[in-house]
Design an enzyme around this catalytic site. Structure first.
Site, PDB file in Angstrom:
ATOM      1  N   TYR A 442       4.623  52.439  10.596  1.00 34.41           N
ATOM      2  CA  TYR A 442       3.862  51.287  10.100  1.00 34.41           C
ATOM      3  C   TYR A 442       4.110  51.022   8.622  1.00 34.41           C
ATOM      4  O   TYR A 442       4.673  51.828   7.911  1.00 34.41           O
ATOM      5  CB  TYR A 442       2.389  51.354  10.455  1.00 34.41           C
ATOM      6  CG  TYR A 442       1.515  52.463   9.896  1.00 34.41           C
ATOM      7  CD1 TYR A 442       1.847  53.229   8.803  1.00 34.41           C
ATOM      8  CD2 TYR A 442       0.274  52.698  10.497  1.00 34.41           C
ATOM      9  CE1 TYR A 442       1.010  54.186   8.309  1.00 34.41           C
ATOM     10  CE2 TYR A 442      -0.588  53.664  10.010  1.00 34.41           C
ATOM     11  CZ  TYR A 442      -0.212  54.410   8.909  1.00 34.41           C
ATOM     12  OH  TYR A 442      -1.059  55.367   8.435  1.00 34.41           O
ATOM     13  N   GLU A 443       3.702  49.817   8.209  1.00 34.12           N
ATOM     14  CA  GLU A 443       4.006  49.272   6.876  1.00 34.12           C
ATOM     15  C   GLU A 443       5.514  49.222   6.618  1.00 34.12           C
ATOM     16  O   GLU A 443       5.967  49.380   5.488  1.00 34.12           O
ATOM     17  CB  GLU A 443       3.299  50.071   5.779  1.00 34.12           C
ATOM     18  CG  GLU A 443       1.798  50.106   5.905  1.00 34.12           C
ATOM     19  CD  GLU A 443       1.147  48.734   5.987  1.00 34.12           C
ATOM     20  OE1 GLU A 443       1.767  47.759   5.530  1.00 34.12           O
ATOM     21  OE2 GLU A 443       0.032  48.633   6.515  1.00 34.12           O
ATOM     22  N   GLY A 444       6.272  48.987   7.660  1.00 32.58           N
ATOM     23  CA  GLY A 444       7.721  48.914   7.543  1.00 32.58           C
ATOM     24  C   GLY A 444       8.351  50.226   7.935  1.00 32.58           C
ATOM     25  O   GLY A 444       8.130  51.257   7.293  1.00 32.58           O
TER      26      GLY A 444
END
Length: 608
Positions: A442-444
């Site tokens: 998550y978050e890239g």
């Protein structure tokens, strides 16, 4: 086992590696003294150990409960969040003018890591709220800042980030949520958002959603995305919560880990609230610049997710070390009258030292990055600001990618130290692995971080930030060479190996940077085929740099008469990193420089 704040390593990394005293001399931080920083760290350690760490297992075993659109958090979470807010922890790095404490990012880094180590699932709520605060302070109107920021900092309200939709994961050009302008200047939003962390809960009296959506006349793709504030409850003139907005939690996701964190599916415009059909929202900044604005929040979150990786790594290491000291099994390889604690066995020691070395190296990188951020925003010299800003931006994808990939390795090693008992949920080792596994996603994802490192952070400036770091590494290498040459005979082997492997890693890193720059111009697919090995190469080498600096600092302390066992332990960890972790740089550099072959082989999958 109980969690113990690693206060001594926090202090060491802040002072000896990140340059705390230098940061505290920057304009705006004059009232922050080293004694105040120590007091903050000690109080944070006490609070986290007593109030937050005990929530970790309940969050895993008794996750939030959804019923008819409402979510009841894990028992204890509401009181924990109330105590967190009352302690002022939400406002550590936010401006005093808005109710925060105005501390440097560097000072806030250690408490931030500490709460994530104590309970990763719990920490996600304040982490995302931090991002909303930063976004509104940067691009929100004065009225929006006045209305929302003090309540977010004070903990009355929390914040979320709404990007992902069923058809739009990392490709935000596919965002379809609509925002229709109304005569009063507001907007009505309709659409569905998924994977919304703390999208619904009962920890605070209101939830402020930052939502990406399109206006009816918006251009296609990412250029047509705008950013909107959508509160769960509309805000009355006196600031109290009013009517229930038309944003509804349809369900919670059932996840591998971070069970205590409610991951919501949110429906906008389902007609479930008290305002009619369509969630009422308010435009942030200018139309069609939403993705640009959201990146403010995302970049803050990416640094914080890197710290989550460090926190989970610390927790997993402490858990495994305690077990290894208690578990008696097998005789020592050199012979022993009876069974010994498994911490005596060489390979268990190797695994534990790997966990410790990777954790402390990643921590040092993150604190050095935080110091660069502070200098990049507060230094009076424009050239120093620009140089440090570039260094911070270069390090962020490394902090996020390297630390989170490490966390998965470290948590896995923690299970291995436990042996078969690690695979049993009751020992607790498995939770760290399950929790850690989301962090590289998550978050890239790691690939997105690596692509950012290749494209925006290396190619764009012709490798200037990377080469500046390499030049500084060579200065440390010269100091290390001098130290090895003058060391007592019993110390030369370890120092010499650290020196030689650090030298080889720097050369490998430099070759990797050169290849990325060359292929970015000649064969872009080859460059991006090498992106993740390049990120990990950078992480391993930057970690080696900080561990070499740590060894030099500790030897100075010992030469000055220190008898603190911490310094000898830190030297051992640095030497282990040099012996066992730095050699990874050679293999990673070879993988980077094989990008052309990797791309050609990938084509055989017929997925292009």
């Amino acid at each position: 086992m109980p969690y113990a704040t690693p206060l001594q390593d926090f202090r060491f990394a802040l002072r000896e590696l990140a340059g705390l005293e230098e940061v505290l001399k920057l304009p705006g931080f004059e009232e922050v003294t080293p004694d105040l920083v120590d007091a903050i760290l000690e109080e944070n350690g006490r609070f986290v150990e007593q109030a937050i760490a005990p929530l970790n297992v309940p969050g895993d075993t008794r996750p939030p409960v959804w019923q008819d659109g409402h979510v009841a958090a894990t028992p204890g979470y509401a009181q924990g969040f109330k105590d967190y807010a009352a302690g002022g922890w939400q406002g550590l790095q936010h401006p005093a003018a808005w109710g925060g404490q105005g501390l440097p990012k560097l000072v806030a880094a250690a408490p931030g890591e500490n709460i994530q180590a104590a309970s990763l699932a719990f920490s996600l709520c304040p982490m995302l709220t931090d991002g909303v605060i930063e976004a509104l302070l940067t691009v929100g109107s004065e009225a929006q800042r006045q209305q929302y920021v003090p309540n977010l900092i004070g903990g009355k309200w929390t914040g979320t980030m709404n990007l992902t939709e069923p058809q739009a994961g990392s490709d935000l050009a596919q965002v379809a949520t609509r925002a229709v302008p109304q005569q009063d200047g507001s907007y009505r939003l309709s659409g569905q958002k998924i994977f919304i962390t703390y999208g619904e809960h009962d920890l605070a009296e209101n939830i402020i959603h930052l939502v990406l959506a399109r206006m009816p006349d918006a251009p296609a793709g990412v250029k047509g995305i705008s950013l909107f504030i959508v509160p769960k409850f509309l805000v009355e003139p006196d600031g109290s919560p009013g009517k229930r907005n038309d944003v509804w939690c349809a369900s919670l996701e059932h996840k591998l880990g971070i069970h205590g964190s409610p991951t919501a599916v949110l429906l906008y415009g389902s007609g479930k609230g008290d305002v009619g059909e369509g969630a009422i929202g308010y435009l942030v900044g200018e139309p069609n610049r939403g993705l640009e604005y959201m990146f403010i929040m995302m970049n803050a979150a990416r640094y914080s997710v890197g710290q989550q990786g460090i926190g989970v790594s610390e927790r997993a290491y402490q858990h495994a070390l305690a077990y290894a000291r208690e578990r008696v099994q097998g005789r020592a390889v050199e012979g022993s009258p009876g069974p010994v604690a498994i911490v005596r066995h060489p390979d268990v020691q190797r695994m534990l030292m790997t966990m410790k070395a990777l954790t402390e190296a990643a921590r040092a990188i993150s604190y050095v990055a935080a110091a660069a951020h502070d200098k990049g925003t507060h230094h009076p010299d424009p050239e120093q600001r620009a140089r440090n800003r570039a260094f911070y931006e270069y390090l962020v994808p490394i902090v996020k990618g390297f630390s989170t990939e490490n966390a998965v390795e470290i948590a896995s090693l923690g299970i291995q130290v436990h042996g078969g008992m690690g695979y049993i949920e009751e020992t607790g080792a498995a939770q760290f692995y399950r929790d850690a596994r989301i962090l590289p996603i998550y978050e890239g994802t790691t690939a997105i971080q690596a692509n950012d490192l290749v494209g925006r952070k290396t190619q764009r400036d012709g490798g200037a930030a990377a080469h500046a770091a390499i030049a500084a590494m060579r200065e440390t290498l010269r100091a290390l060479s001098a130290e090895a040459a003058s060391a007592a005979a019993q110390d030369r082997a370890g120092l010499g190996l650290l020196r030689d492997n650090f030298d080889a890693a720097i050369q490998a890193y430099e070759a990797g940077v050169a290849y990325i720059l060359e292929q970015s111009a000649a064969n872009v697919r080859a460059a991006y085929s090498s992106s993740v090995p390049y990120l990990m190469l950078a992480g391993v080498t930057h970690g080696g740099w900080q561990m070499a600096r740590a060894v030099l600092a500790c030897r100075r302390h010992l030469a000055g008469g220190s008898t603190d066992p911490f310094h000898a332990s830190k030297i051992a960890t640095g030497l282990f990193y040099g012996a066992h972790i730095l050699p990874r740089a050679l293999a990673l550099s070879a993988a980077v420089r094989a990008g052309v072959v990797a791309d050609a082989c990938g084509a055989s999958l017929n997925i292009a």
